[in-house]
Structure formats: structure tokens, C-alpha cells
Design a protein around this motif. Sequence first.
Motif, PDB file in Angstrom:
ATOM      1  N   ALA A   1       6.783  -6.278  13.985  1.00 49.97           N
ATOM      2  CA  ALA A   1       6.818  -6.268  15.446  1.00 49.97           C
ATOM      3  C   ALA A   1       5.953  -5.146  16.015  1.00 49.97           C
ATOM      4  CB  ALA A   1       8.262  -6.128  15.929  1.00 49.97           C
ATOM      5  N   ILE A   2       5.920  -4.004  15.324  1.00 47.95           N
ATOM      6  CA  ILE A   2       5.080  -2.881  15.764  1.00 47.95           C
ATOM      7  C   ILE A   2       3.602  -3.257  15.671  1.00 47.95           C
ATOM      8  CG2 ILE A   2       4.339  -0.538  15.172  1.00 47.95           C
ATOM      9  CD1 ILE A   2       7.248  -0.124  14.115  1.00 47.95           C
ATOM     10  N   VAL A   3       3.192  -3.787  14.533  1.00 50.84           N
ATOM     11  CA  VAL A   3       1.785  -4.137  14.331  1.00 50.84           C
ATOM     12  C   VAL A   3       1.367  -5.236  15.298  1.00 50.84           C
ATOM     13  CG1 VAL A   3       0.074  -4.937  12.657  1.00 50.84           C
ATOM     14  CG2 VAL A   3       1.903  -3.398  11.932  1.00 50.84           C
ATOM     15  N   ASP A   4       2.229  -6.206  15.508  1.00 51.98           N
ATOM     16  CA  ASP A   4       1.944  -7.282  16.453  1.00 51.98           C
ATOM     17  C   ASP A   4       1.738  -6.733  17.866  1.00 51.98           C
ATOM     18  OD1 ASP A   4       2.015 -10.261  17.191  1.00 51.98           O
ATOM     19  OD2 ASP A   4       3.604  -9.448  18.455  1.00 51.98           O
ATOM     20  N   ALA A   5       2.589  -5.789  18.286  1.00 51.04           N
ATOM     21  CA  ALA A   5       2.479  -5.227  19.637  1.00 51.04           C
ATOM     22  C   ALA A   5       1.189  -4.435  19.813  1.00 51.04           C
ATOM     23  CB  ALA A   5       3.693  -4.336  19.930  1.00 51.04           C
TER      24      ALA A   5
ATOM     25  N   SER B   1       4.761  -3.179   5.486  1.00 54.76           N
ATOM     26  CA  SER B   1       3.623  -2.572   6.173  1.00 54.76           C
ATOM     27  C   SER B   1       2.303  -3.080   5.608  1.00 54.76           C
ATOM     28  CB  SER B   1       3.694  -1.046   6.053  1.00 54.76           C
ATOM     29  OG  SER B   1       4.838  -0.529   6.701  1.00 54.76           O
ATOM     30  N   LEU B   2       2.208  -3.173   4.283  1.00 60.92           N
ATOM     31  CA  LEU B   2       0.980  -3.681   3.669  1.00 60.92           C
ATOM     32  C   LEU B   2       0.699  -5.100   4.127  1.00 60.92           C
ATOM     33  CD1 LEU B   2       1.282  -2.360  -0.007  1.00 60.92           C
ATOM     34  CD2 LEU B   2       0.116  -1.302   1.941  1.00 60.92           C
ATOM     35  N   ASP B   3       1.715  -5.930   4.145  1.00 60.16           N
ATOM     36  CA  ASP B   3       1.521  -7.323   4.544  1.00 60.16           C
ATOM     37  C   ASP B   3       1.126  -7.428   6.016  1.00 60.16           C
ATOM     38  OD1 ASP B   3       2.184  -8.019   1.972  1.00 60.16           O
ATOM     39  OD2 ASP B   3       4.252  -8.589   2.454  1.00 60.16           O
ATOM     40  N   ALA B   4       1.715  -6.585   6.852  1.00 63.46           N
ATOM     41  CA  ALA B   4       1.435  -6.663   8.288  1.00 63.46           C
ATOM     42  C   ALA B   4      -0.002  -6.260   8.598  1.00 63.46           C
ATOM     43  CB  ALA B   4       2.409  -5.790   9.069  1.00 63.46           C
ATOM     44  N   ILE B   5      -0.500  -5.186   7.962  1.00 64.97           N
ATOM     45  CA  ILE B   5      -1.865  -4.767   8.272  1.00 64.97           C
ATOM     46  C   ILE B   5      -2.897  -5.698   7.640  1.00 64.97           C
ATOM     47  CG2 ILE B   5      -1.287  -2.361   8.703  1.00 64.97           C
ATOM     48  CD1 ILE B   5      -2.273  -1.662   5.928  1.00 64.97           C
ATOM     49  N   ALA B   6      -2.471  -6.527   6.683  1.00 60.92           N
ATOM     50  CA  ALA B   6      -3.362  -7.557   6.155  1.00 60.92           C
ATOM     51  C   ALA B   6      -3.379  -8.787   7.060  1.00 60.92           C
ATOM     52  CB  ALA B   6      -2.943  -7.955   4.743  1.00 60.92           C
ATOM     53  N   ASP B   7      -2.280  -9.030   7.764  1.00 60.26           N
ATOM     54  CA  ASP B   7      -2.148 -10.237   8.590  1.00 60.26           C
ATOM     55  C   ASP B   7      -2.691 -10.064  10.007  1.00 60.26           C
ATOM     56  OD1 ASP B   7      -0.971 -11.594   6.513  1.00 60.26           O
ATOM     57  OD2 ASP B   7       1.087 -11.237   7.191  1.00 60.26           O
ATOM     58  N   TYR B   8      -2.749  -8.817  10.499  1.00 62.68           N
ATOM     59  CA  TYR B   8      -3.184  -8.565  11.869  1.00 62.68           C
ATOM     60  C   TYR B   8      -4.458  -7.728  11.873  1.00 62.68           C
ATOM     61  CZ  TYR B   8       1.431 -10.083  13.531  1.00 62.68           C
ATOM     62  OH  TYR B   8       2.558 -10.803  13.811  1.00 62.68           O
ATOM     63  N   ASP B   9      -5.266  -7.917  12.894  1.00 62.34           N
ATOM     64  CA  ASP B   9      -6.511  -7.159  13.025  1.00 62.34           C
ATOM     65  C   ASP B   9      -6.236  -5.889  13.825  1.00 62.34           C
ATOM     66  OD1 ASP B   9      -9.121  -6.383  12.887  1.00 62.34           O
ATOM     67  OD2 ASP B   9      -9.845  -7.797  14.390  1.00 62.34           O
ATOM     68  N   VAL B  10      -5.984  -4.797  13.130  1.00 62.53           N
ATOM     69  CA  VAL B  10      -5.742  -3.496  13.753  1.00 62.53           C
ATOM     70  C   VAL B  10      -6.587  -2.448  13.042  1.00 62.53           C
ATOM     71  CG1 VAL B  10      -3.399  -4.007  14.579  1.00 62.53           C
ATOM     72  CG2 VAL B  10      -3.739  -3.075  12.264  1.00 62.53           C
ATOM     73  N   ALA B  11      -6.659  -1.265  13.633  1.00 61.31           N
ATOM     74  CA  ALA B  11      -7.402  -0.152  13.050  1.00 61.31           C
ATOM     75  C   ALA B  11      -6.436   0.936  12.608  1.00 61.31           C
ATOM     76  CB  ALA B  11      -8.386   0.415  14.074  1.00 61.31           C
ATOM     77  N   VAL B  12      -6.734   1.577  11.494  1.00 57.89           N
ATOM     78  CA  VAL B  12      -6.012   2.780  11.075  1.00 57.89           C
ATOM     79  C   VAL B  12      -6.819   3.981  11.557  1.00 57.89           C
ATOM     80  CG1 VAL B  12      -5.169   4.149   9.137  1.00 57.89           C
ATOM     81  CG2 VAL B  12      -5.003   1.660   9.068  1.00 57.89           C
ATOM     82  N   VAL B  13      -6.206   4.822  12.402  1.00 60.73           N
ATOM     83  CA  VAL B  13      -6.950   5.921  13.020  1.00 60.73           C
ATOM     84  C   VAL B  13      -6.468   7.302  12.576  1.00 60.73           C
ATOM     85  CG1 VAL B  13      -7.607   4.570  15.044  1.00 60.73           C
ATOM     86  CG2 VAL B  13      -5.446   5.843  15.061  1.00 60.73           C
ATOM     87  N   ARG B  14      -5.329   7.359  11.880  1.00 58.53           N
ATOM     88  CA  ARG B  14      -4.854   8.640  11.364  1.00 58.53           C
ATOM     89  C   ARG B  14      -3.805   8.392  10.294  1.00 58.53           C
ATOM     90  NH1 ARG B  14      -2.741  13.411  15.342  1.00 58.53           N
ATOM     91  NH2 ARG B  14      -4.487  12.547  16.518  1.00 58.53           N
ATOM     92  N   GLU B  15      -3.753   9.322   9.353  1.00 61.96           N
ATOM     93  CA  GLU B  15      -2.695   9.327   8.345  1.00 61.96           C
ATOM     94  C   GLU B  15      -1.806  10.531   8.620  1.00 61.96           C
ATOM     95  OE1 GLU B  15      -2.988   8.672   3.713  1.00 61.96           O
ATOM     96  OE2 GLU B  15      -3.507  10.742   4.201  1.00 61.96           O
TER      97      GLU B  15
ATOM     98  N   LEU C   1      -9.281  -0.231   3.142  1.00 63.33           N
ATOM     99  CA  LEU C   1      -9.782  -1.596   3.194  1.00 63.33           C
ATOM    100  C   LEU C   1      -8.691  -2.555   2.743  1.00 63.33           C
ATOM    101  CD1 LEU C   1     -13.154  -1.216   1.194  1.00 63.33           C
ATOM    102  CD2 LEU C   1     -12.866  -0.986   3.678  1.00 63.33           C
ATOM    103  N   VAL C   2      -8.809  -3.805   3.196  1.00 65.29           N
ATOM    104  CA  VAL C   2      -8.027  -4.897   2.617  1.00 65.29           C
ATOM    105  C   VAL C   2      -9.035  -5.922   2.116  1.00 65.29           C
ATOM    106  CG1 VAL C   2      -6.214  -6.594   2.956  1.00 65.29           C
ATOM    107  CG2 VAL C   2      -6.185  -4.482   4.288  1.00 65.29           C
ATOM    108  N   VAL C   3      -8.902  -6.305   0.853  1.00 64.83           N
ATOM    109  CA  VAL C   3      -9.874  -7.199   0.218  1.00 64.83           C
ATOM    110  C   VAL C   3      -9.149  -8.452  -0.274  1.00 64.83           C
ATOM    111  CG1 VAL C   3     -11.632  -7.438  -1.570  1.00 64.83           C
ATOM    112  CG2 VAL C   3     -11.206  -5.187  -0.535  1.00 64.83           C
ATOM    113  N   TYR C   4      -9.640  -9.605   0.161  1.00 64.24           N
ATOM    114  CA  TYR C   4      -9.108 -10.877  -0.347  1.00 64.24           C
ATOM    115  C   TYR C   4     -10.247 -11.622  -1.032  1.00 64.24           C
ATOM    116  CZ  TYR C   4      -7.154 -15.576  -0.515  1.00 64.24           C
ATOM    117  OH  TYR C   4      -6.714 -16.807  -0.942  1.00 64.24           O
ATOM    118  N   PRO C   5     -10.326 -11.543  -2.370  1.00 61.27           N
ATOM    119  CA  PRO C   5     -11.452 -12.182  -3.066  1.00 61.27           C
ATOM    120  C   PRO C   5     -11.369 -13.709  -3.124  1.00 61.27           C
ATOM    121  CG  PRO C   5      -9.975 -11.128  -4.635  1.00 61.27           C
ATOM    122  CD  PRO C   5      -9.489 -10.736  -3.274  1.00 61.27           C
ATOM    123  N   ASN C   6     -10.164 -14.246  -2.927  1.00 57.98           N
ATOM    124  CA  ASN C   6      -9.967 -15.702  -3.023  1.00 57.98           C
ATOM    125  C   ASN C   6     -10.524 -16.227  -4.343  1.00 57.98           C
ATOM    126  OD1 ASN C   6      -9.144 -18.255  -2.268  1.00 57.98           O
ATOM    127  ND2 ASN C   6     -10.931 -18.658  -0.978  1.00 57.98           N
ATOM    128  N   ALA C   7     -10.217 -15.492  -5.408  1.00 56.05           N
ATOM    129  CA  ALA C   7     -10.685 -15.859  -6.741  1.00 56.05           C
ATOM    130  C   ALA C   7      -9.737 -15.257  -7.764  1.00 56.05           C
ATOM    131  CB  ALA C   7     -12.104 -15.349  -6.968  1.00 56.05           C
TER     132      ALA C   7
END
Length: 270
Positions: free
Chosen positions: A34-38, A62-76, A185-191
Motif C-alpha cells: 500500500a505504501i509503494v502503491d501510494a 518490499s522486494l516484490d513491491a519495488i519490482a511490481d511498481y515503478d518507483v525510485a529509491v532515493v536514500r537508504e 537494480l531489478v533484473v528480469y532475464p525471462n530466461a
Amino acid sequence: MTAVTLGPEGTYSHRATSAIADDGDIDFRQSVTAIVDAVAAGEYDRGVIPIENSIEGSVTESLDAIADYDVAVVREIVTPIRHALLAQGPEFDTVASHSQALAQCRTYLEREYPDATLEAVASTAQGVDFARDDPSVAGIGHPALGGDELEVLAEDIQDQDSNATRFFAIAPAAERSTGGGKTSLVVYPNANYPGLLLELLEPFADRDINLTRVESRPSGQRLGDYVFHVDFEAGLYESRTQEAIADLEELAENGWVRRLGSYDTEHVVE
């Protein structure tokens, strides 16, 4: 700046979020998705989500959400985790907290309260709220969460003294930065073929880029098909990074490579 994180007020996520936003500008959701979606929808300037704990590892939602939505990581944001056992009194039969907190205190709970029922709830703060309302429930959370209403029965009950959690501050995709000491990065090789993972790592090794985390998650498309999360110590602005990503994109020609962004790390000590 408005921000959203896991609630209710008083969670470790809330403490981490206080590093980037004033308390009056922080709202809460009950799930990472819900956070990532918002944030992806532009409802908030920032979201703060837990990514990895030093004891229990990555937070898969968290890993699944940032792979499913187009967001930016701006700080750790890295913050130490100090767990306390909080209750109205020493007699209780249920311990309620976030599943990660229960796991991080597994040794203590098995030794001291082997017969207690462990109940996973949405956050540490919610578990403490349950303890505040019900004398048969104890919560696990930061010692300050109990206020004047609950007893701190034990402090620093986490399995390791060095317990700490990494949080990502995320922003709408348009705010993605190429500058910073780390990149995700998130990488989906589809292979899927022998040597695929080695081929995905070689572009970094060939350019002397240190990988700080590599993790696979099921793609959800089919069994044996994976998305890879990669963190490394270099910025997107660097030519070596650009060359490595170009190689990755060739390897993932049937899939995709998502640049979450470059960022710096902030340590929050409370």
C-alpha cells in the motif's frame, strides 16, 4: 515533504521516516504494498519501507513491491533495532508483534516463554497496542513504545546485539537520481539456463564493482522463473555502471532491467 510508512505511530519504520520528514507530515499504511502503491501514484513525496534486517534477512514483501511498481529509491536509512518485551504485567499468554520482530527474538522467546502463543501482526506498534488493551498479551517493540501504561519486562531481547534494519526511502519514478554511493537494480532475464546467474554477475566483476546484495524472488509467471535484486557500490552516473547495465540489458533482451536509482546511506541512531 509528505511521507508514508508502516503504522501505527511508533514503529521502527516511523522512526526511520522521521529522518526525512516531520512527524506532522507522516501518514501510515498497514502494508508495504500500500505504501509503494501510494508513492507510485504520486500521493506522497516519499515512502519508507524496510528492505533487509541483519538477523532475518530481506523483507520479501518490499522486494516484490519495488519490482511490481515503478518507483525510485532515493536514500537508504539504517537504524539499530532494540527490542523490548512490553506488557501490563508479567502474566500473559500471547506475544504479539511483527513477524520479523518475533523471528529476531526467537531465542529469547523460546528460552523464557516457551508456552506463549506467538501472534504475527502488521507492526511492532500494533502488537504493543494490543498489549495496552489486553493484559493477556505482551508486545515486542522499542522500549519507548510502552509509555507510562506498560511495563518494560526485558530490554534488548533480540538474538544479536548488532541487530539493524535497512530501509529504502522511495519516491515517484521521476525523482530517480544517478548520483550516490550505491545503486539498486531489478533484473528480469525471462530466461533459465546453466550459467545464467554467473553471466548476470560477470559485468560487475569485470569492472571491479562491488556487489553488496544479490537476491532472487519468484517472478510469479511460472515455477523456476526469477527476478533478481542487485545492490552495488557505484552510481548510475559512472561509465563503468552504464557499461555493466548495457551488458545486463543484452542478457535480459527477452525481459527487462529496472534502474531503481542511486542514493547515499544515512545512519539513524535512537
